[in-house]
Design an enzyme around this catalytic site. Structure first.
Site, mmCIF file in Angstrom:
data_model
loop_
_atom_site.group_PDB
_atom_site.id
_atom_site.type_symbol
_atom_site.label_atom_id
_atom_site.label_comp_id
_atom_site.label_asym_id
_atom_site.label_seq_id
_atom_site.Cartn_x
_atom_site.Cartn_y
_atom_site.Cartn_z
ATOM 1 N N GLU A 265 55.103 23.249 20.831
ATOM 2 C CA GLU A 265 56.483 23.657 20.491
ATOM 3 C C GLU A 265 57.371 22.417 20.471
ATOM 4 O O GLU A 265 58.479 22.408 21.022
ATOM 5 C CB GLU A 265 57.017 24.674 21.514
HETATM 6 O O1 9MR Z 1 62.524 29.951 19.670
HETATM 7 C C1 9MR Z 1 62.514 31.221 20.305
HETATM 8 C C2 9MR Z 1 63.886 31.850 20.224
HETATM 9 O O2 9MR Z 1 64.199 32.178 18.884
HETATM 10 C C3 9MR Z 1 63.957 33.087 21.086
HETATM 11 O O3 9MR Z 1 65.281 33.562 21.134
HETATM 12 C C4 9MR Z 1 63.468 32.757 22.479
HETATM 13 C C5 9MR Z 1 63.536 34.021 23.298
HETATM 14 O O4 9MR Z 1 62.722 34.089 24.355
HETATM 15 O O5 9MR Z 1 62.151 32.235 22.441
HETATM 16 C C6 9MR Z 1 62.088 31.027 21.746
HETATM 17 O O6 9MR Z 1 60.770 30.499 21.787
HETATM 18 C C7 9MR Z 1 60.252 30.164 23.056
HETATM 19 C C8 9MR Z 1 58.762 30.318 22.996
HETATM 20 O O7 9MR Z 1 58.409 31.598 22.545
HETATM 21 C C9 9MR Z 1 58.120 30.036 24.345
HETATM 22 N N1 9MR Z 1 58.510 28.746 24.863
HETATM 23 C C10 9MR Z 1 59.919 28.458 24.851
HETATM 24 C C11 9MR Z 1 60.486 28.699 23.461
HETATM 25 C C12 9MR Z 1 61.934 28.307 23.399
HETATM 26 O O8 9MR Z 1 62.677 29.132 24.226
#
Ligand code: 9MR
Length: 372
Positions: A265
């Protein structure tokens, strides 16, 4: 009123202009190097995809994605709240579109994620018995992993199960199922989708204490005779503070356990924040200093961002025998979650492409590592 022939001439001119602009946009997208091609002998290059991208609402964006990336992770649509909205209802519509997108554009899909304490369906809040949590847990993994059997390349089976000190997070799963739940999740995923690679994914798991917890977790799954293929280091870092030594140590230690190592990520925050990591539950209050680059990113920060990305990719290349994938958390700065976390409505610049999908200096520094 203009005579007809003038209207025709005018429309033709407008059309021509539109064409020129489109061609220029496309020409530019094609004239820049491709990340996936540049690193094709080294590791996969992935991105997170949102709904608009999965639904191909903008053809130029689709072309851009297909040219730059060969792996993708859904940013949200496979999380349990969305894919399993009611106790006995699953919604595979967007996930299925993502699988089609991947087939069409030669992009491998990493399912994200089966077991996570966050973005859980709201009905979970009403469940207070071990039996019911176990039923949810088992049915969810069997049904979702089973549905995508042979359709996704890999799964983040368990996401963010660790605290910063390396102990297990007190999630609803730990509370009701005990610390064996992680092994059990991998076992169920393996049974439901035997040909799929299975990973543990977390942020800050390059930091020594959390890394130790992560290594212990992996060993425990392996010792139970259950398959775990790799570990994802999310890589939500901060400009000028990339923990390169910890990252290198982590690559080596995870690989020594037979794990494929992935950066899952990746983004580099340039905005002020008073803590490290990516715990979506953590928030900050806005003040006058919290959105310093609303108009533009100062050159000094742009250059530091470029140097950081270059150093990271240099390290990834050094360990290309262990690193199998590098995934960015979004395509361009305008779409990054960091514009809204931990404070809503900021202007962040964490990725390789700017708000118009144009490559930033960081992009060229990364590509430059493979030239000459
Ligand atoms: O990028 C994602 C965002 O759009 C969402 O609102 C959020 C909600 O939980 O999750 C984000 O993605 C996450 C990922 O699934 C897991 N690791 C952390 C990421 C950033 O928060």
């Amino acid at each position: 009123m203009l005579p007809n022939k003038h209207i025709i001439a005018l429309s033709a001119a407008v059309l021509l202009l539109a064409n020129v602009t489109t061609e220029k946009g496309t020409a530019l997208a094609q004239s820049i190097p491709s990340l996936k091609d540049t690193f094709k002998k080294d590791f996969g290059i992935g991105t997170a995809l949102n709904n608009a991208q999965i639904e191909e609402r903008d053809p130029q964006m689709t072309e851009f994605i297909a040219r730059q990336f060969n792996m993708a992770t859904p940013e949200n649509i496979m999380k349990s709240a969305l894919i399993h909205p009611k106790w006995d209802t699953y919604d595979f519509s967007m996930g299925d579109k993502l699988v089609d997108f991947g087939r069409k554009h030669n992009i491998k899909i990493n399912g994200h994620t089966l077991i996570w304490h966050s973005q859980l369906p709201s009905f979970i809040r009403g469940i207070h018995s071990q039996d019911s949590i176990r039923t949810f847990f088992t049915d969810h993994i069997k049904t979702v992993a089973g549905h995508y059997k042979g359709k996704v390349f890999s799964w983040d089976v368990v996401n963010e199960a660790l605290n910063e000190d390396g102990t297990l997070r007190k999630s609803v799963f730990l509370q009701y199922l005990g610390d064996d739940y992680i092994t059990q999740a991998f076992r169920l995923a393996q049974e439901a989708s035997p040909g799929t690679e299975l990973y543990y994914n977390d942020y800050n798991n390059e930091q020594p204490a959390k890394r130790a917890g992560c290594l212990a977790l992996i060993k425990k799954v392996k010792e139970a005779g259950v398959r775990i293929d790799g570990v994802g280091i999310q890589g939500h870092w901060h400009v000028g503070k990339i923990p390169l030594n910890d990252i290198e140590e982590s690559i080596n230690q995870y690989a020594a356990l037979g794990m494929k190592v992935m950066f899952t990520e990746l983004d580099i925050e340039v905005l002020p924040r008073n803590f490290q990591g990516a715990d979506v539950g953590q928030r900050m209050t806005a003040n006058e200093q919290s959105n310093p680059y609303a108009a533009a990113l100062p050159d000094s920060v742009q250059q530091q961002l470029a140097a950081d990305y270059e150093a990271l990719f240099k390290l990834f290349l050094k360990h290309k025998d262990k690193v199998t994938r590098v995934t960015f958390w979004g395509i361009n700065d305008g779409q990054s979650w960091l514009n809204n976390w931990p404070i809503r409505g900021r202007t962040s610049y964490p990725l390789l492409f700017d708000r118009n999908n144009q490559p930033k200096p960081a992009f060229y520094r990364v590509i430059g590592l493979k030239k000459g």
